[in-house]
Design an enzyme around this catalytic site. Structure first.
Site, PDB file in Angstrom:
ATOM      1  CD1 TRP A 100      -2.189  -2.080   2.053  1.00  0.00           C
ATOM      2  CD2 TRP A 100      -2.931  -1.371   0.063  1.00  0.00           C
ATOM      3  NE1 TRP A 100      -3.196  -2.916   1.632  1.00  0.00           N
ATOM      4  CE2 TRP A 100      -3.664  -2.514   0.432  1.00  0.00           C
ATOM      5  CE3 TRP A 100      -3.220  -0.745  -1.157  1.00  0.00           C
ATOM      6  CZ2 TRP A 100      -4.675  -3.048  -0.374  1.00  0.00           C
ATOM      7  CZ3 TRP A 100      -4.218  -1.273  -1.954  1.00  0.00           C
ATOM      8  CH2 TRP A 100      -4.933  -2.411  -1.573  1.00  0.00           C
ATOM      9  CG  ASP A 167      -3.214   3.971   4.213  1.00  0.00           C
ATOM     10  OD1 ASP A 167      -4.282   3.811   4.837  1.00  0.00           O
ATOM     11  OD2 ASP A 167      -2.898   3.289   3.221  1.00  0.00           O
ATOM     12  CE  LYS A 191      -8.647  -3.266   3.997  1.00  0.00           C
ATOM     13  NZ  LYS A 191      -7.748  -2.263   3.448  1.00  0.00           N
TER      14      LYS A 191
HETATM   15  C1  LIG Z   1      -7.096  -1.875   2.153  1.00  0.00           C
HETATM   16  C2  LIG Z   1      -6.046  -0.856   2.244  1.00  0.00           C
HETATM   17  C3  LIG Z   1      -5.879   0.134   1.272  1.00  0.00           C
HETATM   18  C4  LIG Z   1      -6.720   0.190   0.009  1.00  0.00           C
HETATM   19  O1  LIG Z   1      -7.961   0.668   0.307  1.00  0.00           O
HETATM   20  P1  LIG Z   1      -9.042   0.967  -0.837  1.00  0.00           P
HETATM   21  O2  LIG Z   1     -10.120   1.625  -0.029  1.00  0.00           O
HETATM   22  O3  LIG Z   1      -9.443  -0.353  -1.413  1.00  0.00           O
HETATM   23  O4  LIG Z   1      -8.441   1.853  -1.846  1.00  0.00           O
HETATM   24  C5  LIG Z   1      -4.895   1.086   1.459  1.00  0.00           C
HETATM   25  N1  LIG Z   1      -4.112   1.075   2.531  1.00  0.00           N
HETATM   26  C6  LIG Z   1      -4.237   0.129   3.506  1.00  0.00           C
HETATM   27  C7  LIG Z   1      -3.339   0.181   4.698  1.00  0.00           C
HETATM   28  C8  LIG Z   1      -5.209  -0.854   3.390  1.00  0.00           C
HETATM   29  O5  LIG Z   1      -5.338  -1.778   4.343  1.00  0.00           O
END
Ligand SMILES: *Cc1c(COP(=O)(O)O)cnc(C)c1O
Length: 354
Positions: A100, A167, A191
């Protein structure tokens, strides 16, 4: 009987949220209309949006005079480019802790120079780099606090002389941090917050003054802020379910209470994995995540037996990400410790069997 759902995302939500959300699909708040069919400009939905935004800041213990929160679309993946579009003027620093982060860097390179501050790539991202220095001439520094795929997590947030962006898709609301250290935080809802569709962005209002180029409206944080996170039709159902889950979290006692539970859940699971040599944890012990527990079977020939026992015990979503293999138990806020105990019992039964 409902399965014990260890899926990494979209993932488990509390039963209370499923229950209330499904009722509101038929009749929202007794108005004899579905949450899905009312105008996003109706006072009922405007309340949902403002309550969700308020709850997010409140749970993170951030002051509304200093911070704001937005519920946008496009997932965390759109934030990869949106942060750079708005704030990467000349150079930004990234700590590369997994795919990511790597994707976030790739998008940022479209807008300016990306400096890799540190990376754990040479070890398939099984640890969090430490002992690096962050220079002070960057537009921002970006980290990924929890690396969903590898099961690693920053336990110490680096001190940054530049604005710090993160993030937090897979660990927001799971543990207490000094959220004031961050200038911008984003998280795809699916998540640890709610259903896919909404992306939570929390930012310091003052950084809106440093948007560094002309940015199209839909990608411009200032415009979303000025329009109260309703520049266009928001993902109404996702935002509504996020609100329910934030209220559920508040009722449970807030971040500190779930953090204790999350620590307990992860400790008992790691301790079972470590108790003999049938399984090995994937992540470096000091960097283990309290949200995504990654582990591998040492002797792959028993895989079919273990998988069969998982399914017989109603356990779902335990497959590891393809880049790591093995197993991954995602134990987000909504997962009850009793489900983790069932997983542990199943692991014990398997160990006795082989
Ligand atoms: C799942 C995830 C993403 C991607 O998320 P999307 O909403 O599908 O774009 C990005 N960063 C992390 C840490 C993730 O767990």
């Amino acid at each position: 009987m409902k399965k014990h759902n260890f899926s990494a995302g979209p993932s488990i939500l509390s039963n209370e949220v499923f229950d209330k959300a499904s009722k509101s699909i038929l009749n929202f708040d007794g108005i004899d209309l579905s949450i899905l069919e009312i105008s996003h400009r109706s006072k009922e939905f405007v309340n949902v949006m403002s309550e969700s935004r308020r709850m997010a800041l409140h749970l993170l213990d951030l002051d509304e005079s200093e911070y704001t929160s937005l519920f946008l679309q496009g997932g965390a993946s759109l934030q990869f480019l949106m942060i750079a579009y708005n704030f990467l003027n000349s150079k930004a620093g990234y700590v590369d802790t997994g795919s990511w982060s790597t994707k976030a860097m790739k998008e940022a390179k479209l807008f300016g120079e990306v400096i890799e501050i540190a990376s754990s790539k040479e070890n398939n991202f099984n640890y969090i780099p430490k002992d690096y220095k962050i220079r002070d001439d960057m537009d921002y520094v970006h980290i990924t606090t929890n690396n969903t795929i590898y099961g690693t997590q920053f336990h110490k947030i680096p001190e940054s002389p530049c604005p710090l962006f993160s993030d937090m898709s897979s660990d927001i609301f799971s543990r207490n941090l000094n959220f004031n250290e961050f200038d911008l935080i984003y998280a795809g809802a699916q998540k640890n917050i709610g259903p896919a569709g909404a992306t939570l962005v929390v930012l310091k209002k003052e950084i809106l003054e440093s948007i560094c180029r002309t940015v199209p409206s839909m990608l411009n944080y200032k415009i979303h802020f000025d329009k109260d996170s309703m520049f266009n039709t928001p993902p109404v159902f996702s935002v509504y379910a996020c609100m329910l889950s934030l209220k559920w979290l508040e009722k449970k006692g807030g971040i500190e209470v779930v953090e204790n539970l999350n620590r307990k859940k992860s400790e008992i699971l790691y301790s079972e994995i470590d108790s003999d040599d049938v399984f090995s944890g994937f992540a470096n012990v000091d960097d283990r995540s309290i949200m995504n527990v990654t582990f591998n079977l040492n002797d792959e020939k028993h895989k079919d037996i273990f998988d069969k026992m998982l399914s017989e015990n109603n356990i779902s979503g335990l497959n590891g990400h393809r880049s790591v293999g093995g197993y991954r138990a995602s134990i987000y806020n909504a997962m009850d410790i009793s489900s983790v105990e069932i997983l542990i019992d199943t692991i014990k039964k398997f160990k006795n069997y082989i």
